[in-house]
Design a protein around this motif. Structure first.
Motif, short mmCIF file in Angstrom:
data_model
loop_
_atom_site.label_atom_id
_atom_site.label_comp_id
_atom_site.label_asym_id
_atom_site.label_seq_id
_atom_site.Cartn_x
_atom_site.Cartn_y
_atom_site.Cartn_z
N TYR A 198 -74.41 -33.56 33.87
CA TYR A 198 -75.13 -33.68 34.96
C TYR A 198 -75.28 -32.17 35.71
CZ TYR A 198 -76.18 -34.40 39.98
OH TYR A 198 -76.64 -34.42 41.07
N ASN A 199 -74.12 -31.49 35.64
CA ASN A 199 -73.95 -30.34 36.48
C ASN A 199 -74.97 -29.29 35.73
OD1 ASN A 199 -72.34 -31.32 38.34
ND2 ASN A 199 -70.37 -30.65 37.38
N GLU A 200 -74.80 -29.47 34.37
CA GLU A 200 -75.66 -28.56 33.66
C GLU A 200 -77.15 -28.82 33.84
OE1 GLU A 200 -74.24 -29.02 29.87
OE2 GLU A 200 -72.62 -27.57 29.91
N ALA A 201 -77.54 -30.08 33.97
CA ALA A 201 -78.77 -30.52 34.08
C ALA A 201 -79.53 -30.04 35.39
CB ALA A 201 -79.00 -31.89 33.92
N LYS A 202 -78.54 -30.36 36.31
CA LYS A 202 -78.72 -29.91 37.58
C LYS A 202 -79.20 -28.28 37.73
CE LYS A 202 -75.97 -30.00 41.02
NZ LYS A 202 -75.15 -30.50 42.13
N ALA A 203 -78.26 -27.58 37.29
CA ALA A 203 -78.24 -26.02 37.38
C ALA A 203 -79.66 -25.87 36.52
CB ALA A 203 -77.15 -25.43 36.68
N ALA A 204 -79.91 -26.10 35.96
CA ALA A 204 -81.47 -25.88 34.72
C ALA A 204 -82.36 -26.10 35.52
CB ALA A 204 -81.31 -26.78 33.46
N PHE A 205 -82.33 -27.34 36.48
CA PHE A 205 -83.49 -27.68 37.19
C PHE A 205 -83.77 -26.54 38.37
CE2 PHE A 205 -85.18 -29.71 41.17
CZ PHE A 205 -86.35 -30.07 40.76
N TYR A 206 -82.61 -26.08 38.90
CA TYR A 206 -82.48 -25.17 40.12
C TYR A 206 -83.22 -23.86 39.62
CZ TYR A 206 -79.69 -27.98 43.00
OH TYR A 206 -79.27 -29.13 43.86
N ARG A 207 -82.79 -23.52 38.25
CA ARG A 207 -83.34 -22.20 37.78
C ARG A 207 -84.90 -22.40 37.51
NH1 ARG A 207 -78.26 -22.76 34.76
NH2 ARG A 207 -79.53 -23.42 33.09
N MET A 208 -85.48 -23.58 37.08
CA MET A 208 -86.60 -23.66 36.97
C MET A 208 -87.64 -23.81 37.90
SD MET A 208 -86.53 -26.61 33.74
CE MET A 208 -88.37 -26.67 33.49
N ALA A 209 -86.77 -24.37 39.07
CA ALA A 209 -87.49 -24.41 40.22
C ALA A 209 -87.35 -23.01 41.18
CB ALA A 209 -87.25 -25.44 41.29
N LYS A 210 -86.86 -22.10 40.59
CA LYS A 210 -86.29 -20.90 41.30
C LYS A 210 -85.58 -20.96 42.52
CE LYS A 210 -90.40 -18.47 38.85
NZ LYS A 210 -90.59 -19.45 37.87
N PHE A 211 -84.68 -21.57 42.46
CA PHE A 211 -83.76 -21.79 43.52
C PHE A 211 -82.73 -20.60 43.47
CE2 PHE A 211 -85.12 -26.45 44.00
CZ PHE A 211 -85.77 -26.21 44.96
N GLU A 212 -82.63 -19.90 44.30
CA GLU A 212 -81.50 -18.77 44.43
C GLU A 212 -80.21 -19.27 44.89
OE1 GLU A 212 -83.01 -15.34 46.10
OE2 GLU A 212 -84.84 -15.16 44.66
N ILE A 213 -79.54 -20.04 43.95
CA ILE A 213 -78.06 -20.50 44.23
C ILE A 213 -77.09 -20.12 43.19
CG2 ILE A 213 -79.02 -22.13 45.70
CD1 ILE A 213 -78.48 -24.30 43.36
N GLU A 214 -75.86 -19.97 43.50
CA GLU A 214 -74.86 -19.80 42.52
C GLU A 214 -74.60 -21.20 41.51
OE1 GLU A 214 -71.25 -18.28 44.01
OE2 GLU A 214 -72.36 -16.42 44.88
N SER A 215 -74.69 -21.23 40.25
CA SER A 215 -74.45 -22.33 39.43
C SER A 215 -73.03 -22.65 39.54
CB SER A 215 -74.85 -22.27 38.05
OG SER A 215 -74.28 -23.35 37.36
N ASN A 216 -72.67 -23.90 39.75
CA ASN A 216 -71.24 -24.46 39.40
C ASN A 216 -70.71 -25.02 38.23
OD1 ASN A 216 -72.73 -26.57 39.56
ND2 ASN A 216 -71.56 -28.04 40.85
N VAL A 217 -71.75 -24.75 37.42
CA VAL A 217 -71.31 -24.93 35.92
C VAL A 217 -70.29 -24.15 35.17
CG1 VAL A 217 -72.41 -25.39 33.68
CG2 VAL A 217 -73.60 -26.23 35.59
#
Length: 217
Positions: A198-217
């Motif tokens: 789930y954390n990996e999938a969410k981080a991938a979505f954030y990258r695709m949506a170009k959200f500039e946040i730190e991944s917790n993966v």
């Protein structure tokens, strides 16, 4: 102003409001982070549960030693062990409530996902949603199994308190408790695996949506 004119104005207002509304990917981000916030105390409750588990094992060993020595301390250890089991049951209820609330919040993702225009982004959002659902089901299975452990422990302690119980009956219950702990361990591994997915999938979505946040993966 006739009815047709009023209808045209209403439709125009709705269209303007929709156009000025929050982007679906932004809304999904809010939902994902809101769900995470509702789980923010999960680490603390997990740590509390682990501490109680360590204490439970210590008490169990003390009960066995005191029982072999026919010591009166066995009764005291049994009382404390029963209290420990009930405390873990309360922590379990806290965890259940926490994740149930987060899961309900995640149900708000479905409508926003359908509004996503980019195909790949929509696909990834669905992956996130499914990963969370799988994680939640794994959590429910783990909690159900753990609840059976606690119930079996209480039965064991009742048998140990009962002087009419045979050693064979007690041994059977001890085996039952140990088997249930193995099952809990397997289900915990599954939950951790789904959490990672789930954390990996969410981080991938954030990258695709170009959200500039730190991944917790």
């Amino acid at each position: 102003m006739n009815r047709l004119d009023r209808l045209i104005i209403i439709v125009t207002i709705i269209a303007l409001l929709t156009g000025c509304g929050t982007k679906p990917e932004d809304e999904l981000y809010r939902v994902f982070e809101s769900a995470a916030k509702k789980e923010k105390n999960m680490f603390e409750t997990t740590q509390k549960l682990q501490t109680l588990e360590v204490k439970s094992k210590q008490l169990y060993e003390e009960i066995l030693i005191a029982g072999q020595e026919n010591s009166e301390n066995a009764k005291e250890y049994l009382t404390r062990a029963i209290k420990n089991t009930k405390e873990r049951e309360k922590v379990l209820q806290e965890e259940n409530k926490m994740l149930d609330t987060a899961y309900q919040r995640m149900q708000d993702t479905h409508k926003s996902i359908e509004y996503l225009e980019e195909a790949q982004l929509k696909k990834q959002a669905k992956v996130v949603s499914k990963a969370y659902a799988d994680r939640y089901q794994a959590f429910r299975a783990m909690q159900s199994s753990y609840k059976k452990v606690l119930e079996a422990e209480l039965v064991l302690y009742e048998k140990l308190q009962n002087t009419n119980e045979t050693l064979k009956q007690i041994s059977i219950q001890v085996k039952r408790v140990n088997e249930l702990y193995v099952d809990v361990g397997a289900k915990k591994e599954a939950f951790n695996m789904y959490t990672k997915q789930y954390n990996e999938a969410k981080a991938a979505f954030y990258r695709m949506a170009k959200f500039e946040i730190e991944s917790n993966v």
